[in-house]
Design an enzyme around this catalytic site. Structure first.
Site, PDB file in Angstrom:
ATOM      1  CD  GLU A   1      19.913 -37.872   0.740  1.00  9.55           C
ATOM      2  OE1 GLU A   1      20.664 -37.241  -0.026  1.00  9.55           O
ATOM      3  OE2 GLU A   1      18.841 -38.381   0.363  1.00  9.55           O
TER       4      GLU A   1
ATOM      5  CD  GLU B   1      14.880 -36.483   1.164  1.00 13.35           C
ATOM      6  OE1 GLU B   1      15.333 -36.597  -0.004  1.00 13.35           O
ATOM      7  OE2 GLU B   1      15.395 -35.755   2.027  1.00 13.35           O
TER       8      GLU B   1
HETATM    9  C1  FCB Z   1      17.889 -35.961  -1.716  1.00 16.27           C
HETATM   10  C2  FCB Z   1      17.933 -34.756  -0.817  1.00 16.27           C
HETATM   11  C3  FCB Z   1      16.781 -33.818  -1.008  1.00 16.27           C
HETATM   12  C4  FCB Z   1      16.401 -33.674  -2.464  1.00 16.27           C
HETATM   13  C5  FCB Z   1      16.230 -35.020  -3.102  1.00 16.27           C
HETATM   14  C6  FCB Z   1      15.811 -34.964  -4.535  1.00 16.27           C
HETATM   15  O1  FCB Z   1      19.176 -36.442  -1.903  1.00 16.27           O
HETATM   16  O2  FCB Z   1      17.952 -35.156   0.526  1.00 16.27           O
HETATM   17  O3  FCB Z   1      17.115 -32.604  -0.426  1.00 16.27           O
HETATM   18  O4  FCB Z   1      17.333 -32.908  -3.105  1.00 16.27           O
HETATM   19  O5  FCB Z   1      17.426 -35.733  -3.003  1.00 16.27           O
END
Ligand code: FCB
Length: 785
Positions: free
Chosen positions: A159, A360
């Site tokens: 990110e 994620e």
């Molecule tokens: C994302 C991050 C991760 C975590 C989630 C909830 O943006 O990559 O580290 O904090 O959010």
């Protein structure tokens, strides 16, 4: 519900990151990172103490059947100063971890940068310095040389948008800078580092390498409710601009080797273009093998003239970021599984050659630890719904190879510290004891089955509570409703059972209804401030949405004390499953009496007394701020306000927004109080303002009716509008566009409010977590300003 299987070979896993779980920040030669500095000792150590407990955590994953584990390597653990001296013990840790994973049959996926830059590099300029990108490539080589023989999937960055813009523009993340220029420059250097790191990994022979981006569809608030709607023309540019800043700023360089043309002027304005050198984009755009997609929530925006830029989005002037009319997680992030499908559809259409992996996805919900586990049904539903959306996207052709859930453990959620709970495994931070939640056990079954089963997770019901406490259901419901006639002992036993089972009385209020009626009451208080347009929108849309969901609607008018009594009796008698309430203006007891019945109630408008009852409101203060800002932008400095009765919450919010904006500019308010909400009293208030010592050059009225009166008064006094006096109203009633000249005003969405109300009630009836919905208002500029 049917069983839904995933393609053969689909990879099921979990993700974590170093700073969020490792702890041991000064052990075995690790250097400090920017997050240690930013946290100032408040979180980050011991975190989940994973540095010492990694073997247990690997075993935990093995028990769950996890096939892939995405972790991140801590740069300062490997190179304490960021470059130069390599810290052997730091590398040893990852070496052991990888061996343990392989032994457990789990594929290690390594992320090289998940935000924990060595502080030493930050001291030399951090990501604003081009050198950092070159140091990153060396770091990538060092890590690869140690574990590359056993790790075949690599991600350079996690990110970069978050690291660049939350870290350098809004400053809510480390290193806490607030500079648009630093943010754009950092973003470019991170992209460059990705390119250089990728090159290093490839040279060394990495089997599969890519980058992880956080992608969100950008939509208007109305589209969130109904995705078949087109973007209104007036919002198209705002939507495209935010999409460019958030998504395309990274997608296009990585996958196409170029910056979007519309982005360059935004970068140039904030930072110049000097930091983008010839050849950079070729390097950044080298082919990757895999794009990691992190998806949590959509972004909702609309055009709003005079809105200042959101600090996290430099270049977003004139765009309003809106809250979304839907259920949210505890973090306040709107839950929208179809947003994942939108992201995937877009990637498949625009970059069809790219292989994808969900790296994620997950949710923060408050958990209740009970004697027999953690029944995190909301988290299970969240993941399940996203998996269903994902499966549909795969059917449509999206090349998604796997799903990595965020996260294995409850951990440090960056600036929010320990209070966020994203784990499928609970961590008690005092004892470091791990306890798999129901979601972990559920995920284990998903993995085993390679898909979703037909069964939906069940919430603990009133029956379960009654059985646990050894009392009747009626007694439980009496306790939950706060009724007096229950002995203290019994009450204590019931409350203990509620706590132990993780029974959520609010969300589960519907189970208090012994028999579903499939009827819903729509209670309309009349007469009401806010106009007929809103009331009729509520009747029309609430009815059609709820009827579409199979409910019968009972329309009930609340106009007299007797009608209030009748309505409360009807609801108390459980004749309905839920209530949509358009409450009376001003103080009343109807809301309170209805919510006390235990039947789910949703309200139109923010209640006068703060409460937990879910409601739908519009951003009255924000609208007043936009109106006042607009007048200031037009050079007006003596701005009067015509105000209605401030015991109406909406009026008070509008006045507050106006006063706050004047205050920011160091201007003095001029307030005239109007009586009833009509032209007559608007005109009287305007005359009072205009004949005062210091005559205003602009008037903001908290309603269109009052503004129309002000226009009349101005005309009668021989003032020209807008030359001598600018006028802004609020509401955008039909008459506003027919005045001479037509009235500038703040539009309040009627249909959207009504739709949100209906959806909120359906969420409540589903036992979902709900929180207030605040819809944006929009300044409509016409000829009176
Ligand atoms: C994302 C991050 C991760 C975590 C989630 C909830 O943006 O990559 O580290 O904090 O959010």
């Amino acid at each position: 519900m049917r069983t839904t299987l995933f393609p053969e070979g689909f990879v099921w896993g979990v993700s974590t990151s170093a700073f969020q779980i490792e702890g041991a920040t000064d052990r075995d030669g690790r250097g400090p990172s920017i997050w240690d500095a930013f946290a100032g000792g408040a979180y980050g150590d011991p975190a989940c103490d994973h540095y010492l407990r990694h073997a247990d955590d690997v075993r935990l994953m093995q028990d769950l059947g996890i096939a892939a584990y995405r972790f991140s390597v801590s740069w300062p653990r490997v190179l304490p100063e960021g470059h130069g001296r390599v810290n052997g013990p730091g590398l040893d840790f990852y070496d052991r971890l990888v061996d343990e994973l392989l032994e457990a049959g789990i594929a290690p996926y390594a992320t090289l940068y998940h935000w924990d830059l060595p502080q030493a590099l930050q001291d030399g300029g951090g990501w604003t310095s081009r050198d950092t990108a070159h140091h990153f490539a060396v770091y990538a080589r060092v890590v690869y040389d140690r574990i590359g023989d056993r790790v075949d999937t690599w991600f350079t960055f996690n990110e970069p948008w978050v690291a660049a813009f939350l870290g350098h523009a809004s400053g809510v993340h480390a290193p806490g800078r607030r500079s648009a220029s630093d943010a754009f420059v950092s973003a470019h250097h991170m992209l460059l580092a990705h390119g250089l790191g990728l090159e290093a990994l490839r040279e060394r022979g990495a089997a599969r390498a890519g980058v992880v981006l956080n992608l969100s569809p950008v939509l208007t608030p109305a589209q969130l409710g109904d995705m078949s709607l087109d973007i209104p023309e007036e919002d198209a540019e705002a939507v495209a601009r935010i999409d460019t800043l958030h998504n395309r700023q990274f997608l296009e360089p990585v996958l196409r080797g170029r910056y979007p043309a519309e982005l360059l002027p935004l970068i140039e304005k904030a930072a110049g273009l000097g930091h983008i050198r010839d050849g950079d984009l070729d390097l950044i755009g080298r082919p990757i093998d895999l794009l990691g997609v992190n998806y949590y929530t959509p972004i909702a925006v609309q055009a709003q003239p005079s809105a200042p830029a959101d600090p996290a989005f430099p270049g977003s002037e004139g765009v309003l970021f809106c809250s979304v009319p839907t259920a949210v997680t505890a973090m306040g992030w709107p839950i929208m599984p179809s947003g994942l499908s939108l992201v995937l559809r877009r990637l498949s259409e625009e970059y069809p050659e790219t292989e994808l992996m969900i790296t994620e996805n997950g949710a923060d919900f408050e958990d209740v630890v009970t004697g027999d586990g953690i029944h995190d049904v909301d988290r299970i539903s969240f993941v399940e719904e996203h998996l269903r959306a994902l499966r549909t996207s795969i059917d449509e052709g999206a090349r998604v190879r796997g799903y990595l859930l965020w996260s294995l453990l409850d951990c440090v959620e960056w600036a929010d510290g320990y209070r966020r709970k994203f784990g499928i495994v609970h961590v008690d931070f005092t004892t470091q004891r791990r306890l798999p939640k129901d979601s972990a056990l559920w995920y284990r079954d998903v993995i085993k089955r390679n898909g979703l089963g037909a069964e939906r997770p069940k919430r603990p019901t009133l029956e379960t509570v009654a059985a646990r406490a050894g009392v009747s259901r009626a007694t439980v419901s009496r306790v939950v409703n706060g009724e007096a006639r229950v002995s203290p002992d019994v009450r204590a036993a019931v409350l203990r059972a509620v706590q132990e089972l993780g029974y959520v009385p609010n969300a589960a209020a519907r189970s208090l209804v012994t028999r579903r009626t499939d009827s819903v009451a729509l209670v309309l208080s009349v007469p009401r401030h806010g106009g007929e347009a809103l009331t009729s929108a509520v009747v029309q849309y609430v009815t059609s949405v709820l009827e579409g969901a199979g409910k019968r609607i009972t329309l009930m008018l609340a106009d007299t004390a007797e009608s209030h009594r009748r309505i409360v009796r009807h609801v108390e008698a459980r004749q309905v499953d839920g209530v949509v309430l358009v409450p009376p203006d001003g103080p009343d007891t109807l809301t309170e009496r209805l919510t006390r019945t235990g039947v789910p109630v949703v309200l139109l408008g923010k209640p006068a007394i703060a409460s937990l009852v879910p409601h739908v409101d519009v951003d009255n203060a924000g609208g007043a701020r936009a109106a006042t800002r607009h007048l200031l932008d037009r050079g007006r400095r003596r701005i009067g306000v015509i105000c209605g009765p401030t015991d109406l919450v909406a009026v008070k919010d509008r006045l507050d927004g106006h006063l706050a904006t004047l205050h920011e500019e160091g201007l003095r308010p001029m307030i005239a109080l109007a009586g009833p909400d009509d032209g007559e009293s608007g005109a009287a208030a305007a005359r009072e303002l205009l004949s005062g010592g210091q005559a205003p050059d602009a008037v903001f009225a908290v309603s269109d009716e009052l503004a129309i009166g002000a226009l009349r008064a101005a005309r009668e006094m021989g003032l020209r509008v807008p030359e001598d006096l600018a006028v802004v109203g609020f509401g955008d009633i039909h008459a506003a566009s027919c005045t001479t000249p037509p009235l500038t005003t703040v539009r309040v969405p009627a249909a959207d409010q009504a739709l949100a109300l209906a959806r909120l009630l359906l969420s409540r009836l589903d036992g979902r977590h709900t929180s207030p919905v605040v819809l944006p208002t929009r300044l409509v500029v016409r000829a009176t300003t």
